[in-house]
Design a protein around this motif. Structure first.
Motif, PDB file in Angstrom:
ATOM      1  N   MET A  29      -4.167  15.301   0.091  1.00  6.24           N
ATOM      2  CA  MET A  29      -4.135  13.960  -0.598  1.00  6.24           C
ATOM      3  C   MET A  29      -2.389  13.855  -0.608  1.00  6.24           C
ATOM      4  SD  MET A  29      -5.196  12.297  -4.117  1.00  6.24           S
ATOM      5  CE  MET A  29      -4.666  13.783  -5.189  1.00  6.24           C
ATOM      6  N   ARG A  30      -1.645  14.929  -0.874  1.00  8.12           N
ATOM      7  CA  ARG A  30      -0.269  14.792  -0.793  1.00  8.12           C
ATOM      8  C   ARG A  30       0.430  14.152   0.666  1.00  8.12           C
ATOM      9  NH1 ARG A  30      -0.894  18.903  -4.593  1.00  8.12           N
ATOM     10  NH2 ARG A  30      -0.465  20.589  -3.055  1.00  8.12           N
ATOM     11  N   THR A  31      -0.531  15.110   1.379  1.00  8.33           N
ATOM     12  CA  THR A  31       0.218  14.784   3.054  1.00  8.33           C
ATOM     13  C   THR A  31      -0.113  13.243   3.242  1.00  8.33           C
ATOM     14  OG1 THR A  31      -0.193  17.055   3.366  1.00  8.33           O
ATOM     15  CG2 THR A  31      -0.028  15.564   5.215  1.00  8.33           C
ATOM     16  N   ALA A  32      -1.197  12.732   2.835  1.00 14.37           N
ATOM     17  CA  ALA A  32      -1.603  11.352   3.413  1.00 14.37           C
ATOM     18  C   ALA A  32      -0.581  10.436   2.393  1.00 14.37           C
ATOM     19  CB  ALA A  32      -2.938  11.212   2.853  1.00 14.37           C
ATOM     20  N   LEU A  33      -0.315  10.560   1.234  1.00 13.38           N
ATOM     21  CA  LEU A  33       0.519   9.741   0.353  1.00 13.38           C
ATOM     22  C   LEU A  33       1.843   9.700   0.713  1.00 13.38           C
ATOM     23  CD1 LEU A  33      -0.979  10.598  -3.253  1.00 13.38           C
ATOM     24  CD2 LEU A  33      -1.389   8.538  -1.723  1.00 13.38           C
ATOM     25  N   ARG A  34       2.533  11.114   1.402  1.00 12.98           N
ATOM     26  CA  ARG A  34       3.850  11.014   1.726  1.00 12.98           C
ATOM     27  C   ARG A  34       4.119  10.164   2.820  1.00 12.98           C
ATOM     28  NH1 ARG A  34       4.566  16.837   2.836  1.00 12.98           N
ATOM     29  NH2 ARG A  34       2.935  16.987   1.084  1.00 12.98           N
ATOM     30  N   ALA A  35       2.919   9.954   3.780  1.00 11.95           N
ATOM     31  CA  ALA A  35       3.198   8.949   4.699  1.00 11.95           C
ATOM     32  C   ALA A  35       3.799   7.568   4.374  1.00 11.95           C
ATOM     33  CB  ALA A  35       1.878   8.857   5.496  1.00 11.95           C
ATOM     34  N   ASP A  36       3.159   7.341   2.941  1.00  8.93           N
ATOM     35  CA  ASP A  36       3.387   5.877   2.387  1.00  8.93           C
ATOM     36  C   ASP A  36       4.726   5.894   1.511  1.00  8.93           C
ATOM     37  OD1 ASP A  36       1.485   4.337   3.669  1.00  8.93           O
ATOM     38  OD2 ASP A  36       0.090   4.795   2.308  1.00  8.93           O
ATOM     39  N   GLY A  37       5.244   7.056   1.390  1.00 18.57           N
ATOM     40  CA  GLY A  37       6.391   7.294   0.419  1.00 18.57           C
ATOM     41  C   GLY A  37       5.835   7.454  -1.010  1.00 18.57           C
ATOM     42  N   LEU A  38       4.788   7.839  -1.154  1.00 19.96           N
ATOM     43  CA  LEU A  38       4.053   7.964  -2.660  1.00 19.96           C
ATOM     44  C   LEU A  38       3.922   9.525  -2.903  1.00 19.96           C
ATOM     45  CD1 LEU A  38       1.414   5.356  -2.074  1.00 19.96           C
ATOM     46  CD2 LEU A  38       3.497   5.101  -3.596  1.00 19.96           C
ATOM     47  N   THR A  39       3.750   9.604  -4.205  1.00 23.69           N
ATOM     48  CA  THR A  39       3.485  11.104  -4.767  1.00 23.69           C
ATOM     49  C   THR A  39       2.071  10.687  -5.537  1.00 23.69           C
ATOM     50  OG1 THR A  39       4.460  10.388  -6.895  1.00 23.69           O
ATOM     51  CG2 THR A  39       5.838  11.530  -5.442  1.00 23.69           C
ATOM     52  N   THR A  40       1.392  11.709  -5.746  1.00 27.61           N
ATOM     53  CA  THR A  40       0.115  11.586  -6.395  1.00 27.61           C
ATOM     54  C   THR A  40       0.210  10.882  -7.849  1.00 27.61           C
ATOM     55  OG1 THR A  40       0.388  13.991  -7.473  1.00 27.61           O
ATOM     56  CG2 THR A  40      -0.908  13.757  -5.445  1.00 27.61           C
ATOM     57  N   THR A  41       1.570  11.135  -8.637  1.00 29.24           N
ATOM     58  CA  THR A  41       1.663  10.529  -9.895  1.00 29.24           C
ATOM     59  C   THR A  41       1.794   8.823  -9.720  1.00 29.24           C
ATOM     60  OG1 THR A  41       2.604  12.384 -10.569  1.00 29.24           O
ATOM     61  CG2 THR A  41       2.957  10.229 -11.763  1.00 29.24           C
ATOM     62  N   ARG A  42       2.387   8.400  -8.664  1.00 29.01           N
ATOM     63  CA  ARG A  42       2.696   7.003  -8.307  1.00 29.01           C
ATOM     64  C   ARG A  42       1.513   6.415  -7.795  1.00 29.01           C
ATOM     65  NH1 ARG A  42       8.579   7.492  -5.180  1.00 29.01           N
ATOM     66  NH2 ARG A  42       9.845   8.193  -7.128  1.00 29.01           N
ATOM     67  N   ALA A  43       0.759   7.203  -6.983  1.00 30.33           N
ATOM     68  CA  ALA A  43      -0.580   6.548  -6.560  1.00 30.33           C
ATOM     69  C   ALA A  43      -1.573   6.626  -7.687  1.00 30.33           C
ATOM     70  CB  ALA A  43      -1.273   7.836  -5.499  1.00 30.33           C
ATOM     71  N   THR A  44      -1.485   7.376  -8.617  1.00 28.77           N
ATOM     72  CA  THR A  44      -2.318   7.099  -9.893  1.00 28.77           C
ATOM     73  C   THR A  44      -1.935   5.737 -10.463  1.00 28.77           C
ATOM     74  OG1 THR A  44      -2.406   9.360 -10.437  1.00 28.77           O
ATOM     75  CG2 THR A  44      -3.016   8.005 -12.135  1.00 28.77           C
ATOM     76  N   ALA A  77      10.863   3.179  -9.434  1.00 24.48           N
ATOM     77  CA  ALA A  77      10.451   3.788  -7.985  1.00 24.48           C
ATOM     78  C   ALA A  77       9.447   2.826  -7.077  1.00 24.48           C
ATOM     79  CB  ALA A  77      10.078   4.992  -7.986  1.00 24.48           C
ATOM     80  N   LEU A  78       8.280   2.435  -8.067  1.00 26.54           N
ATOM     81  CA  LEU A  78       7.330   1.497  -7.000  1.00 26.54           C
ATOM     82  C   LEU A  78       7.879   0.326  -7.159  1.00 26.54           C
ATOM     83  CD1 LEU A  78       4.366   3.080  -8.914  1.00 26.54           C
ATOM     84  CD2 LEU A  78       4.744   3.509  -6.457  1.00 26.54           C
ATOM     85  N   GLU A  79       8.532  -0.290  -7.676  1.00 26.75           N
ATOM     86  CA  GLU A  79       9.027  -1.584  -7.566  1.00 26.75           C
ATOM     87  C   GLU A  79      10.147  -1.545  -6.267  1.00 26.75           C
ATOM     88  OE1 GLU A  79      10.099  -5.289 -10.515  1.00 26.75           O
ATOM     89  OE2 GLU A  79      11.182  -3.516 -10.916  1.00 26.75           O
ATOM     90  N   THR A  80      11.028  -0.530  -6.245  1.00 20.33           N
ATOM     91  CA  THR A  80      12.045  -0.491  -5.287  1.00 20.33           C
ATOM     92  C   THR A  80      11.022  -0.421  -4.002  1.00 20.33           C
ATOM     93  OG1 THR A  80      13.508   0.346  -6.596  1.00 20.33           O
ATOM     94  CG2 THR A  80      13.660   1.011  -4.456  1.00 20.33           C
ATOM     95  N   GLY A  81      10.038   0.342  -3.920  1.00 16.34           N
ATOM     96  CA  GLY A  81       9.224   0.487  -2.720  1.00 16.34           C
ATOM     97  C   GLY A  81       8.453  -0.494  -2.393  1.00 16.34           C
ATOM     98  N   GLY A  82       8.441  -1.827  -3.080  1.00 15.97           N
ATOM     99  CA  GLY A  82       7.573  -2.822  -2.808  1.00 15.97           C
ATOM    100  C   GLY A  82       6.194  -2.858  -3.326  1.00 15.97           C
ATOM    101  N   PHE A  83       5.894  -1.804  -4.142  1.00 15.52           N
ATOM    102  CA  PHE A  83       4.195  -1.574  -4.474  1.00 15.52           C
ATOM    103  C   PHE A  83       3.902  -2.376  -5.394  1.00 15.52           C
ATOM    104  CE2 PHE A  83       5.527   2.294  -1.992  1.00 15.52           C
ATOM    105  CZ  PHE A  83       4.345   2.231  -1.177  1.00 15.52           C
ATOM    106  N   LEU A  84       4.794  -2.822  -6.455  1.00 17.93           N
ATOM    107  CA  LEU A  84       4.511  -3.482  -7.667  1.00 17.93           C
ATOM    108  C   LEU A  84       5.590  -4.368  -8.200  1.00 17.93           C
ATOM    109  CD1 LEU A  84       5.836  -1.804 -10.067  1.00 17.93           C
ATOM    110  CD2 LEU A  84       4.100  -0.418  -9.815  1.00 17.93           C
ATOM    111  N   ARG A  85       5.269  -5.474  -8.889  1.00 16.65           N
ATOM    112  CA  ARG A  85       6.350  -6.112  -9.567  1.00 16.65           C
ATOM    113  C   ARG A  85       6.311  -6.122 -11.036  1.00 16.65           C
ATOM    114  NH1 ARG A  85       4.224  -9.605  -6.016  1.00 16.65           N
ATOM    115  NH2 ARG A  85       2.374 -10.442  -6.729  1.00 16.65           N
ATOM    116  N   ARG A  86       7.343  -6.527 -11.744  1.00 18.45           N
ATOM    117  CA  ARG A  86       7.324  -6.851 -13.113  1.00 18.45           C
ATOM    118  C   ARG A  86       7.520  -8.242 -13.329  1.00 18.45           C
ATOM    119  NH1 ARG A  86      11.434  -2.328 -13.048  1.00 18.45           N
ATOM    120  NH2 ARG A  86      10.662  -0.901 -14.371  1.00 18.45           N
ATOM    121  N   THR A  87       6.612  -8.787 -14.262  1.00 19.64           N
ATOM    122  CA  THR A  87       6.610 -10.306 -14.575  1.00 19.64           C
ATOM    123  C   THR A  87       6.584 -10.529 -16.025  1.00 19.64           C
ATOM    124  OG1 THR A  87       4.217 -10.376 -14.761  1.00 19.64           O
ATOM    125  CG2 THR A  87       5.302 -10.716 -12.488  1.00 19.64           C
TER     126      THR A  87
END
Length: 151
Positions: A29-44, A77-87
């Motif tokens: 899982m860590r290897t697959a997530l790393r390809a997207d610039g994610l960690t397990t915590t960020r994926a959670t 970190a996730l907002e900087t990566g474009g994965f989420l946004r604050r509204t």
């Protein structure tokens, strides 16, 4: 780990195998997530938002059982990566809502597809009765962990 049958067919032997499987799955899982610039915590975080919808940072902290400060760092970190946004929260001017972006939804969909593929690879050829034994056993182990007092 001794390779004798007595150890193999013991609670400790079962536990050692569970640890081995958990370690291998975690590394995959860590290897697959790393390809997207994610960690397990960020994926959670992404999974929580995908399954529960937009949440305040406080709700997210509660869901993850971490401090609001930790959530702020994760969300930054996730907002900087474009994965989420604050509204702006629709009902509370003081609160900020966190929601997935298209990139975040795509990442969750890819993680779901990868999990489905790995599950089929690991368990797809088991007859239903054996799969049932695996599921019931893991449910029992999980319940015991949840019900056990903190160590």
């Amino acid at each position: 780990m001794p390779d004798n049958e007595q150890h193999t067919l013991s609670p400790r032997g079962a536990f050692d195998r569970l640890l081995d499987a958990a370690s291998l799955i975690s590394e995959d899982m860590r290897t697959a997530l790393r390809a997207d610039g994610l960690t397990t915590t960020r994926a959670t975080v992404l999974f929580e938002l995908a399954h529960r919808g937009p949440l305040t940072q406080r709700q997210l902290a509660d869901a993850l059982r971490v401090t609001p400060r930790n959530v702020t760092t994760l969300v930054d970190a996730l907002e900087t990566g474009g994965f989420l946004r604050r509204t702006a929260h629709p009902d509370d001017r003081r609160a900020v809502s966190v929601e997935l972006t298209g990139t975040g939804r795509t990442a969750v969909e890819r993680m779901d597809r990868d999990a489905d593929a790995l599950a089929r690879e690991l368990f797809g050829d088991l007859p239903p009765e054996q799969l049932g034994v695996v599921v019931r056993t893991l449910d029992r182990v999980t319940a015991r962990f949840r019900d056990a007092p903190s160590r």
